[in-house]
Design a protein around this motif. Structure first.
Motif, PDB file in Angstrom:
ATOM      1  N   ASP A  85       0.825  -1.211   0.000  1.00 25.54           N
ATOM      2  CA  ASP A  85       0.000   0.000   0.000  1.00 25.54           C
ATOM      3  C   ASP A  85       0.860   1.262   0.000  1.00 25.54           C
ATOM      4  O   ASP A  85       0.572   2.224  -0.718  1.00 25.54           O
ATOM      5  N   ASP A  86       1.922   1.256   0.802  1.00 27.16           N
ATOM      6  CA  ASP A  86       2.813   2.424   0.860  1.00 27.16           C
ATOM      7  C   ASP A  86       3.526   2.646  -0.471  1.00 27.16           C
ATOM      8  O   ASP A  86       3.625   3.772  -0.962  1.00 27.16           O
ATOM      9  N   GLU A  87       4.020   1.546  -1.064  1.00 30.81           N
ATOM     10  CA  GLU A  87       4.737   1.658  -2.337  1.00 30.81           C
ATOM     11  C   GLU A  87       3.782   2.096  -3.455  1.00 30.81           C
ATOM     12  O   GLU A  87       4.127   2.925  -4.289  1.00 30.81           O
ATOM     13  N   LEU A  88       2.555   1.559  -3.450  1.00 32.68           N
ATOM     14  CA  LEU A  88       1.573   1.941  -4.464  1.00 32.68           C
ATOM     15  C   LEU A  88       1.176   3.401  -4.317  1.00 32.68           C
ATOM     16  O   LEU A  88       1.043   4.121  -5.307  1.00 32.68           O
ATOM     17  N   ARG A  89       1.017   3.861  -3.092  1.00 33.10           N
ATOM     18  CA  ARG A  89       0.656   5.263  -2.859  1.00 33.10           C
ATOM     19  C   ARG A  89       1.745   6.190  -3.423  1.00 33.10           C
ATOM     20  O   ARG A  89       1.456   7.169  -4.110  1.00 33.10           O
ATOM     21  N   ALA A  90       3.008   5.857  -3.187  1.00 31.29           N
ATOM     22  CA  ALA A  90       4.110   6.669  -3.718  1.00 31.29           C
ATOM     23  C   ALA A  90       4.145   6.585  -5.248  1.00 31.29           C
ATOM     24  O   ALA A  90       4.399   7.588  -5.928  1.00 31.29           O
ATOM     25  N   LEU A  91       3.883   5.401  -5.792  1.00 29.56           N
ATOM     26  CA  LEU A  91       3.857   5.233  -7.250  1.00 29.56           C
ATOM     27  C   LEU A  91       2.740   6.066  -7.868  1.00 29.56           C
ATOM     28  O   LEU A  91       2.937   6.724  -8.894  1.00 29.56           O
ATOM     29  N   ILE A  92       1.570   6.061  -7.257  1.00 32.18           N
ATOM     30  CA  ILE A  92       0.442   6.849  -7.771  1.00 32.18           C
ATOM     31  C   ILE A  92       0.803   8.334  -7.807  1.00 32.18           C
ATOM     32  O   ILE A  92       0.512   9.032  -8.786  1.00 32.18           O
ATOM     33  N   GLU A  93       1.457   8.817  -6.760  1.00 26.53           N
ATOM     34  CA  GLU A  93       1.863  10.230  -6.739  1.00 26.53           C
ATOM     35  C   GLU A  93       2.778  10.544  -7.908  1.00 26.53           C
ATOM     36  O   GLU A  93       2.644  11.582  -8.563  1.00 26.53           O
ATOM     37  N   TRP A  94       3.727   9.646  -8.185  1.00 30.25           N
ATOM     38  CA  TRP A  94       4.657   9.894  -9.284  1.00 30.25           C
ATOM     39  C   TRP A  94       3.963   9.799 -10.644  1.00 30.25           C
ATOM     40  O   TRP A  94       4.153  10.665 -11.501  1.00 30.25           O
ATOM     41  N   VAL A  95       3.148   8.761 -10.841  1.00 26.55           N
ATOM     42  CA  VAL A  95       2.472   8.596 -12.133  1.00 26.55           C
ATOM     43  C   VAL A  95       1.544   9.780 -12.398  1.00 26.55           C
ATOM     44  O   VAL A  95       1.567  10.362 -13.485  1.00 26.55           O
ATOM     45  N   GLU A  96       0.731  10.151 -11.411  1.00 25.53           N
ATOM     46  CA  GLU A  96      -0.236  11.238 -11.606  1.00 25.53           C
ATOM     47  C   GLU A  96       0.421  12.617 -11.601  1.00 25.53           C
ATOM     48  O   GLU A  96      -0.090  13.547 -12.211  1.00 25.53           O
ATOM     49  N   GLY A  97       1.561  12.746 -10.914  1.00 24.01           N
ATOM     50  CA  GLY A  97       2.208  14.050 -10.812  1.00 24.01           C
ATOM     51  C   GLY A  97       3.279  14.308 -11.854  1.00 24.01           C
ATOM     52  O   GLY A  97       3.542  15.457 -12.205  1.00 24.01           O
ATOM     53  N   VAL A  98       3.920  13.246 -12.369  1.00 23.21           N
ATOM     54  CA  VAL A  98       5.012  13.416 -13.323  1.00 23.21           C
ATOM     55  C   VAL A  98       4.691  12.790 -14.677  1.00 23.21           C
ATOM     56  O   VAL A  98       4.726  13.447 -15.708  1.00 23.21           O
ATOM     57  N   LEU A  99       4.370  11.502 -14.651  1.00 20.14           N
ATOM     58  CA  LEU A  99       4.217  10.770 -15.912  1.00 20.14           C
ATOM     59  C   LEU A  99       3.009  11.223 -16.738  1.00 20.14           C
ATOM     60  O   LEU A  99       3.141  11.543 -17.908  1.00 20.14           O
ATOM     61  N   VAL A 100       1.846  11.245 -16.120  1.00 19.20           N
ATOM     62  CA  VAL A 100       0.633  11.588 -16.874  1.00 19.20           C
ATOM     63  C   VAL A 100       0.691  13.006 -17.440  1.00 19.20           C
ATOM     64  O   VAL A 100       0.527  13.194 -18.643  1.00 19.20           O
ATOM     65  N   ALA A 129       8.449  -0.459 -12.095  1.00 17.24           N
ATOM     66  CA  ALA A 129       9.806  -0.619 -12.620  1.00 17.24           C
ATOM     67  C   ALA A 129      10.279   0.672 -13.298  1.00 17.24           C
ATOM     68  O   ALA A 129      11.430   1.093 -13.143  1.00 17.24           O
ATOM     69  N   LEU A 130       9.389   1.311 -14.032  1.00 22.36           N
ATOM     70  CA  LEU A 130       9.707   2.574 -14.695  1.00 22.36           C
ATOM     71  C   LEU A 130      10.056   3.650 -13.672  1.00 22.36           C
ATOM     72  O   LEU A 130      11.003   4.410 -13.842  1.00 22.36           O
ATOM     73  N   TRP A 131       9.313   3.683 -12.587  1.00 23.53           N
ATOM     74  CA  TRP A 131       9.536   4.669 -11.527  1.00 23.53           C
ATOM     75  C   TRP A 131      10.867   4.421 -10.820  1.00 23.53           C
ATOM     76  O   TRP A 131      11.611   5.361 -10.534  1.00 23.53           O
ATOM     77  N   LEU A 132      11.193   3.162 -10.539  1.00 22.38           N
ATOM     78  CA  LEU A 132      12.478   2.855  -9.907  1.00 22.38           C
ATOM     79  C   LEU A 132      13.634   3.300 -10.798  1.00 22.38           C
ATOM     80  O   LEU A 132      14.620   3.877 -10.325  1.00 22.38           O
ATOM     81  N   ALA A 133      13.516   3.035 -12.110  1.00 29.41           N
ATOM     82  CA  ALA A 133      14.562   3.467 -13.045  1.00 29.41           C
ATOM     83  C   ALA A 133      14.644   4.988 -13.079  1.00 29.41           C
ATOM     84  O   ALA A 133      15.744   5.562 -13.133  1.00 29.41           O
ATOM     85  N   TRP A 134      13.508   5.662 -13.032  1.00 34.32           N
ATOM     86  CA  TRP A 134      13.490   7.134 -13.041  1.00 34.32           C
ATOM     87  C   TRP A 134      14.217   7.680 -11.812  1.00 34.32           C
ATOM     88  O   TRP A 134      14.995   8.629 -11.910  1.00 34.32           O
ATOM     89  N   GLN A 135      13.973   7.067 -10.641  1.00 37.20           N
ATOM     90  CA  GLN A 135      14.634   7.534  -9.420  1.00 37.20           C
ATOM     91  C   GLN A 135      16.155   7.433  -9.535  1.00 37.20           C
ATOM     92  O   GLN A 135      16.881   8.335  -9.122  1.00 37.20           O
ATOM     93  N   GLU A 136      16.618   6.337 -10.098  1.00 31.60           N
ATOM     94  CA  GLU A 136      18.064   6.152 -10.234  1.00 31.60           C
ATOM     95  C   GLU A 136      18.660   7.023 -11.321  1.00 31.60           C
ATOM     96  O   GLU A 136      19.710   7.640 -11.137  1.00 31.60           O
ATOM     97  N   LEU A 137      17.998   7.104 -12.453  1.00 30.10           N
ATOM     98  CA  LEU A 137      18.590   7.761 -13.619  1.00 30.10           C
ATOM     99  C   LEU A 137      18.354   9.267 -13.685  1.00 30.10           C
ATOM    100  O   LEU A 137      18.834   9.922 -14.611  1.00 30.10           O
ATOM    101  N   HIS A 155      13.789   2.841 -20.855  1.00 27.82           N
ATOM    102  CA  HIS A 155      12.727   2.529 -19.897  1.00 27.82           C
ATOM    103  C   HIS A 155      11.365   3.097 -20.292  1.00 27.82           C
ATOM    104  O   HIS A 155      10.402   2.355 -20.396  1.00 27.82           O
ATOM    105  N   LEU A 156      11.281   4.412 -20.487  1.00 27.57           N
ATOM    106  CA  LEU A 156       9.988   5.033 -20.791  1.00 27.57           C
ATOM    107  C   LEU A 156       9.397   4.519 -22.103  1.00 27.57           C
ATOM    108  O   LEU A 156       8.260   4.043 -22.136  1.00 27.57           O
TER     109      LEU A 156
END
Length: 196
Positions: A85-100, A129-137, A155-156
């Protein structure tokens, strides 16, 4: 200075300065990695254990109940609540705030997107997986100047090619209708679980 016989007279290509800056960033990243790898919690940085055994391996065996914990985020579909749940919540923030807003255009029949993407396990796995790569790269300390380009290329673009076509996980979804049953996989095979 041009008349000084000890100073060579040549022009330095502009690209050489950029290459030098890339090398400096790579050296800084490698130095940070070496420092992290050589630090031990039981001693000073770089200090080896006296008898070349790690803590908990005295007398040649591990203590009962000691299991090696993962140091990096594992595959999201293997997490149990509340970690999932914690990881999904952080992923949702990134997808909705950056990716979309930054990368996804209006969905079409050839380029699908589901506003309830987090209910599609395949999409969650790929986007995580895309988000993890984004954090590193996108971290200059670890990737230098080429990290963002690598993230886009490696990745993208491949992730979007798998998620957005009409044959992808959002194939049954439209702007006004969400369908999950058409692509819902069975349970995760037990072989995927660590220690099971």
């Amino acid at each position: 200075m041009a008349d000084d016989p000890d100073v060579p007279d040549f022009e330095v290509p502009v690209g050489l300065f950029q290459d030098l800056e890339d090398l400096k960033a790579q050296v800084a990243a490698l130095t940070a990695q070496v420092k992290a790898l050589t630090e031990h919690p039981a001693g000073e940085p770089g200090e080896a254990f006296a008898d070349d055994t790690a803590p908990g391996e005295e007398d040649g065996g591990e203590e009962p109940g000691d299991e090696e914990e993962w140091q990096f985020p594992p595959f999201i579909l293997l997490l149990d609540p509340p970690q999932y749940d914690d990881e999904l919540r952080a992923l949702i923030e990134w997808v909705e705030g950056v990716l979309v807003p930054g990368y996804l255009g209006e969905p079409t029949s050839d380029s699908r997107w589901c506003h309830l993407w987090f209910e599609h396990p395949v999409a969650v796995a790929r986007l995580h997986a895309l988000w993890l790569a984004w954090q590193e790269l996108t971290d200059p300390a670890t990737c230098g100047y080429t990290g963002p380009s690598v993230w886009h290329r490696d990745h993208l673009d491949p992730c979007m090619r798998e998620l957005r076509p009409s044959s992808g996980p959002f194939g049954g979804c439209t702007k006004s209708e969400h369908q999950i049953d058409h692509r819902l996989p069975g349970t995760v095979p037990s072989a995927w679980r660590q220690g099971t």
